[in-house]
Write a protein that holds these residues in place. Structure first.
Motif, PDB file in Angstrom:
ATOM      1  N   GLU A 264       4.621   6.261   7.099  1.00 20.75           N
ATOM      2  CA  GLU A 264       4.230   6.410   5.682  1.00 20.75           C
ATOM      3  C   GLU A 264       4.657   5.190   4.861  1.00 20.75           C
ATOM      4  OE1 GLU A 264       5.892   8.973   7.416  1.00 20.75           O
ATOM      5  OE2 GLU A 264       3.871   9.727   7.816  1.00 20.75           O
ATOM      6  N   LYS A 265       5.780   4.591   5.239  1.00 23.24           N
ATOM      7  CA  LYS A 265       6.318   3.476   4.438  1.00 23.24           C
ATOM      8  C   LYS A 265       5.867   2.108   4.962  1.00 23.24           C
ATOM      9  CE  LYS A 265       9.600   4.998   1.382  1.00 23.24           C
ATOM     10  NZ  LYS A 265      10.117   6.300   1.678  1.00 23.24           N
ATOM     11  N   ALA A 266       5.153   2.093   6.094  1.00 22.63           N
ATOM     12  CA  ALA A 266       4.807   0.809   6.722  1.00 22.63           C
ATOM     13  C   ALA A 266       4.023  -0.089   5.769  1.00 22.63           C
ATOM     14  CB  ALA A 266       4.005   1.041   7.999  1.00 22.63           C
ATOM     15  N   LYS A 267       3.121   0.545   4.998  1.00 23.46           N
ATOM     16  CA  LYS A 267       2.256  -0.250   4.130  1.00 23.46           C
ATOM     17  C   LYS A 267       3.084  -0.939   3.035  1.00 23.46           C
ATOM     18  CE  LYS A 267      -2.150   0.255   1.747  1.00 23.46           C
ATOM     19  NZ  LYS A 267      -1.714  -0.382   0.520  1.00 23.46           N
ATOM     20  N   GLU A 268       3.979  -0.160   2.385  1.00 22.73           N
ATOM     21  CA  GLU A 268       4.739  -0.775   1.278  1.00 22.73           C
ATOM     22  C   GLU A 268       5.741  -1.807   1.791  1.00 22.73           C
ATOM     23  OE1 GLU A 268       6.866   2.935  -0.307  1.00 22.73           O
ATOM     24  OE2 GLU A 268       8.431   1.404  -0.571  1.00 22.73           O
ATOM     25  N   VAL A 269       6.323  -1.536   2.962  1.00 21.01           N
ATOM     26  CA  VAL A 269       7.272  -2.513   3.513  1.00 21.01           C
ATOM     27  C   VAL A 269       6.515  -3.771   3.934  1.00 21.01           C
ATOM     28  CG1 VAL A 269       8.835  -2.970   5.461  1.00 21.01           C
ATOM     29  CG2 VAL A 269       9.013  -0.832   4.187  1.00 21.01           C
ATOM     30  N   GLY A 270       5.368  -3.567   4.598  1.00 24.95           N
ATOM     31  CA  GLY A 270       4.551  -4.710   5.011  1.00 24.95           C
ATOM     32  C   GLY A 270       4.141  -5.553   3.816  1.00 24.95           C
ATOM     33  N   GLU A 271       3.707  -4.870   2.772  1.00 22.67           N
ATOM     34  CA  GLU A 271       3.261  -5.595   1.582  1.00 22.67           C
ATOM     35  C   GLU A 271       4.424  -6.342   0.920  1.00 22.67           C
ATOM     36  OE1 GLU A 271       0.999  -3.213  -1.101  1.00 22.67           O
ATOM     37  OE2 GLU A 271       0.800  -4.824  -2.584  1.00 22.67           O
ATOM     38  N   ALA A 272       5.578  -5.650   0.826  1.00 25.05           N
ATOM     39  CA  ALA A 272       6.740  -6.300   0.198  1.00 25.05           C
ATOM     40  C   ALA A 272       7.146  -7.553   0.977  1.00 25.05           C
ATOM     41  CB  ALA A 272       7.911  -5.314   0.121  1.00 25.05           C
ATOM     42  N   LEU A 273       7.141  -7.433   2.295  1.00 24.93           N
ATOM     43  CA  LEU A 273       7.559  -8.584   3.109  1.00 24.93           C
ATOM     44  C   LEU A 273       6.547  -9.728   3.019  1.00 24.93           C
ATOM     45  CD1 LEU A 273       8.785  -6.904   6.446  1.00 24.93           C
ATOM     46  CD2 LEU A 273      10.196  -7.879   4.625  1.00 24.93           C
ATOM     47  N   CYS A 274       5.273  -9.360   3.068  1.00 23.43           N
ATOM     48  CA  CYS A 274       4.243 -10.393   3.221  1.00 23.43           C
ATOM     49  C   CYS A 274       3.791 -10.997   1.898  1.00 23.43           C
ATOM     50  CB  CYS A 274       3.053  -9.833   3.991  1.00 23.43           C
ATOM     51  SG  CYS A 274       3.511  -9.341   5.660  1.00 23.43           S
ATOM     52  N   THR A 275       4.247 -10.427   0.777  1.00 21.85           N
ATOM     53  CA  THR A 275       3.886 -11.026  -0.508  1.00 21.85           C
ATOM     54  C   THR A 275       5.088 -11.680  -1.189  1.00 21.85           C
ATOM     55  OG1 THR A 275       4.272  -8.928  -1.644  1.00 21.85           O
ATOM     56  CG2 THR A 275       2.003  -9.377  -0.932  1.00 21.85           C
ATOM     57  N   ASP A 276       6.267 -11.497  -0.634  1.00 20.77           N
ATOM     58  CA  ASP A 276       7.476 -12.028  -1.274  1.00 20.77           C
ATOM     59  C   ASP A 276       7.438 -13.565  -1.268  1.00 20.77           C
ATOM     60  OD1 ASP A 276      10.738 -10.758  -1.483  1.00 20.77           O
ATOM     61  OD2 ASP A 276      10.222 -12.870  -1.802  1.00 20.77           O
ATOM     62  N   PRO A 277       7.636 -14.172  -2.440  1.00 15.08           N
ATOM     63  CA  PRO A 277       7.587 -15.644  -2.489  1.00 15.08           C
ATOM     64  C   PRO A 277       8.670 -16.321  -1.642  1.00 15.08           C
ATOM     65  CG  PRO A 277       8.118 -14.702  -4.646  1.00 15.08           C
ATOM     66  CD  PRO A 277       7.808 -13.548  -3.759  1.00 15.08           C
ATOM     67  N   LEU A 278       9.730 -15.570  -1.326  1.00 14.01           N
ATOM     68  CA  LEU A 278      10.788 -16.186  -0.505  1.00 14.01           C
ATOM     69  C   LEU A 278      10.440 -16.187   0.981  1.00 14.01           C
ATOM     70  CD1 LEU A 278      14.058 -14.753  -2.140  1.00 14.01           C
ATOM     71  CD2 LEU A 278      13.006 -17.007  -2.466  1.00 14.01           C
ATOM     72  N   VAL A 279       9.352 -15.497   1.344  1.00 17.54           N
ATOM     73  CA  VAL A 279       8.917 -15.497   2.747  1.00 17.54           C
ATOM     74  C   VAL A 279       7.874 -16.599   2.933  1.00 17.54           C
ATOM     75  CG1 VAL A 279       7.633 -14.174   4.491  1.00 17.54           C
ATOM     76  CG2 VAL A 279       9.420 -13.062   3.132  1.00 17.54           C
ATOM     77  N   SER A 280       8.082 -17.432   3.950  1.00 15.15           N
ATOM     78  CA  SER A 280       7.172 -18.560   4.159  1.00 15.15           C
ATOM     79  C   SER A 280       6.242 -18.354   5.325  1.00 15.15           C
ATOM     80  CB  SER A 280       7.982 -19.831   4.437  1.00 15.15           C
ATOM     81  OG  SER A 280       8.909 -20.028   3.426  1.00 15.15           O
ATOM     82  N   LYS A 281       6.534 -17.360   6.156  1.00 17.40           N
ATOM     83  CA  LYS A 281       5.789 -17.235   7.399  1.00 17.40           C
ATOM     84  C   LYS A 281       5.681 -15.761   7.789  1.00 17.40           C
ATOM     85  CE  LYS A 281       4.726 -17.954  11.785  1.00 17.40           C
ATOM     86  NZ  LYS A 281       3.696 -18.743  12.386  1.00 17.40           N
ATOM     87  N   ILE A 282       4.495 -15.375   8.246  1.00 13.54           N
ATOM     88  CA  ILE A 282       4.297 -14.006   8.738  1.00 13.54           C
ATOM     89  C   ILE A 282       3.930 -14.095  10.204  1.00 13.54           C
ATOM     90  CG2 ILE A 282       2.896 -11.923   8.539  1.00 13.54           C
ATOM     91  CD1 ILE A 282       2.253 -12.839   5.634  1.00 13.54           C
ATOM     92  N   SER A 283       4.637 -13.351  11.021  1.00 14.61           N
ATOM     93  CA  SER A 283       4.264 -13.276  12.431  1.00 14.61           C
ATOM     94  C   SER A 283       4.045 -11.813  12.776  1.00 14.61           C
ATOM     95  CB  SER A 283       5.357 -13.883  13.314  1.00 14.61           C
ATOM     96  OG  SER A 283       4.959 -13.787  14.658  1.00 14.61           O
ATOM     97  N   PHE A 284       2.860 -11.502  13.267  1.00 12.50           N
ATOM     98  CA  PHE A 284       2.485 -10.104  13.469  1.00 12.50           C
ATOM     99  C   PHE A 284       1.901  -9.915  14.857  1.00 12.50           C
ATOM    100  CE2 PHE A 284      -1.108  -7.015  13.299  1.00 12.50           C
ATOM    101  CZ  PHE A 284      -0.381  -5.859  13.074  1.00 12.50           C
ATOM    102  N   THR A 285       2.262  -8.822  15.500  1.00 13.40           N
ATOM    103  CA  THR A 285       1.548  -8.367  16.693  1.00 13.40           C
ATOM    104  C   THR A 285       1.156  -6.927  16.446  1.00 13.40           C
ATOM    105  OG1 THR A 285       2.794  -9.815  18.161  1.00 13.40           O
ATOM    106  CG2 THR A 285       1.651  -7.977  19.184  1.00 13.40           C
ATOM    107  N   GLY A 286      -0.129  -6.645  16.601  1.00 11.85           N
ATOM    108  CA  GLY A 286      -0.589  -5.279  16.369  1.00 11.85           C
ATOM    109  C   GLY A 286      -2.099  -5.245  16.349  1.00 11.85           C
ATOM    110  N   SER A 287      -2.639  -4.256  15.656  1.00 13.60           N
ATOM    111  CA  SER A 287      -4.086  -4.072  15.681  1.00 13.60           C
ATOM    112  C   SER A 287      -4.778  -5.129  14.818  1.00 13.60           C
ATOM    113  CB  SER A 287      -4.431  -2.679  15.160  1.00 13.60           C
ATOM    114  OG  SER A 287      -4.008  -2.565  13.820  1.00 13.60           O
ATOM    115  N   THR A 288      -6.023  -5.389  15.153  1.00 14.74           N
ATOM    116  CA  THR A 288      -6.807  -6.359  14.386  1.00 14.74           C
ATOM    117  C   THR A 288      -6.953  -5.887  12.941  1.00 14.74           C
ATOM    118  OG1 THR A 288      -7.973  -6.932  16.422  1.00 14.74           O
ATOM    119  CG2 THR A 288      -8.993  -7.637  14.370  1.00 14.74           C
TER     120      THR A 288
END
Ligand code: ADP
Length: 484
Positions: A264-288
């Motif tokens: 249930e929380k995956a979407k908000e955590v994913g969004e928080a991580l992947c939109t945070d200006p302090l994050v420079s890189k996203i590495s993901f393995t999962g569904s297309t």
């Protein structure tokens, strides 16, 4: 007879294990661990009592791991179950956007010092982490088996493979070189420096809960980056156990962080991580599908991305093939790991496919499926279109090399492809023409830490492992050095 096995378990990819000297390559069904002397549970065959009692307490962490500390989540916990028996293994901190942002801040703070740690020191810390994984390999394997459901031998193989990434990147950490370029101007030189990109957000799936983490984290830490890992909701324990070992290895606080969360929380955590200006890189393995969502986030703030998405690996057997070799390769690469297949089998049969063997749930229990071979398969069937996680091999016949390549290349994904042939010219032609990132020629197991792992088309972006994997976490900086 020529045949094309569409082997779709690509994210459940073949691991190059066991290592030299270990037992021969396991086939499905795998040798199972010895039965316990006593103990309740619906699946005694697995040597597993169906609860957390079987698991190693010292490595079984349930809080999030942020800034070197074990922290509960404001929203409480979520249950994690053994997929084989349904038994609850434990309750784990259910992190949300606030905890994710806290972890990014911790990772960013740690980055400010970690990037300045010498390559030799980073190397030796990764090596210590590797040594601890090896020391604790049996306990780590038990954790994988419990949370992921794969047989213990598969889990043991995964732990070794996983640890080898830390070993490999501990060595590569000392080999990050730059360049000196002679420019047309006599009084200038161009210098190329390689620098860590910064904080990396790492989102991983359930099928290889440990290997997917070390393959990314090893490269990131070697490059001088720090990470926040969001493990899959079904398999948080492996990521947390790695946190415990990172602590013991002396990896500085905040360099490796883990924020587990429920589906249930995956979407908000994913969004928080992947939109945070302090994050420079996203590495993901999962569904297309999820990969595309994360790519949108990355686009908004122009972050670097590595994506390892779905695949649909063709396994082609040509006329000249050594059939015994091909059968061994197909068994080794196809009938492994674990998965939940059944809908695709029913769909294929309803559209005219024939079940040669298997095709139903196993007598071991409702969460087990028989190794299954389907013939008369067509491209209209779900098993030819969707990725499959489970012991299912649909067979499509073909007449010519062109036809086989056309079937294989018709997919919009291209992770791995396998073919068997003894014709050198054909081997060259087909290896070049298969639209995939990795090709197995007369070999069904191709993944190894030394070689680049990744796909083309919608199977992803970037490469993991190998000397190339570290580049995903490095920026190039050109320095024009004048006045010479
Ligand atoms: P799988 O079929 O392997 O479960 P998913 O893409 O659904 O593939 O999941 C892989 C990882 O992506 C998991 O860690 C999951 O929690 C995470 N995830 C799923 N949906 C999202 C989303 N919308 N945003 C961020 N992460 C997500």
């Amino acid at each position: 007879m020529t045949s094309c096995l569409q082997l779709q378990n690509c994210r459940a990819l073949r691991l190059a294990w066991p290592p030299p000297g270990a037992n021969p390559r396991p086939l499905y069904p795998l040798a199972l661990p010895p039965l316990p002397a006593a103990g309740p549970g619906p699946h005694p065959l697995r040597g597993y009592s169906g609860g957390s009692a079987w698991l190693p307490g010292a490595l079984l962490r349930t809080d999030s791991f942020v800034g070197g500390r074990w922290l509960p989540a404001a929203a409480g916990t979520f249950p994690v179950q053994d997929p084989a028996s349904g038994a609850q293994l434990g309750r784990v901190a259910d992190c949300g956007a606030a905890e994710a942002r806290g972890a990014v801040n911790a990772a960013h703070q740690a980055f400010c010092s970690w990037k300045g740690v010498s390559a030799k020191e980073r190397s030796s810390l990764l090596r210590k982490w590797y040594d601890l994984m090896i020391k604790n390999k049996d306990d780590l394997a038990k954790i994988i088996t419990a949370e992921n459901g794969k047989p213990l031998k598969e889990a043991q193989g995964e732990i070794l493979y996983s640890a080898f990434f830390l070993e490999w990147f501990s060595e590569e950490a000392r080999r990050i070189y730059g360049d000196i370029i002679h420019t047309p101007a006599k009084d200038r030189r161009g210098l190329v420096l390689k620098q860590p990109v910064g904080v990396a957000a790492i989102i991983t799936p359930w099928n290889f809960p440990s290997a997917m983490i070390t393959r990314k984290v090893g490269a990131a830490l070697a490059a001088g980056c720090t990470v926040v890992v969001k493990p899959a909701e079904d398999t948080p324990f492996s990521a947390l156990a790695l946190g415990e070992l990172a602590n013991q290895a002396g990896i500085p606080a905040g360099v490796y962080n883990v924020v587990p969360c429920s589906r249930e929380k995956a979407k908000e955590v994913g969004e928080a991580l992947c939109t945070d200006p302090l994050v420079s890189k996203i590495s993901f393995t999962g569904s297309t599908a999820t990969g595309k969502i994360l790519l949108h986030y990355a686009a908004d703030s122009v972050k670097r991305v590595s994506m390892e998405l779905g695949g649909h690996a063709p396994f082609i057997v040509f006329d000249s093939a050594n059939v015994d070799q091909a059968v061994a390769g197909a068994l080794a690469s196809k009938y492994r790991n674990s998965g939940q297949v059944e809908k695709q089998v029913n769909d294929a049969v309803s559209k005219g496919a024939t079940i040669v063997t298997g095709g139903k749930r196993h007598s071991f229990g409702k969460n087990f499926f028989e190794p299954t071979l389907l013939s008369n398969v067509t491209s209209k069937m779900l098993c030819s279109q969707e990725e499959t996680f489970g012991p299912l091999a649909p067979v499509i016949k073909f007449d010519t090399e062109e036809e086989a390549l056309a079937i294989a290349n018709a997919m919009n994904v291209g992770l791995a492809g396998y073919f068997y042939s003894q014709d050198p010219a054909q081997i060259w032609r087909v290896a070049e023409q298969l639209e995939v990132g990795m090709v197995g020629v007369n070999e069904g197991l191709l993944s190894t830490v030394e070689c680049p792992f990744g796909g083309v088309k919608q199977s992803g972006l970037g490469r993991e492992g190998s000397k190339y994997g570290i580049d995903e976490y490095l920026e190039l900086k050109y320095v024009c050095y004048g006045g010479l």
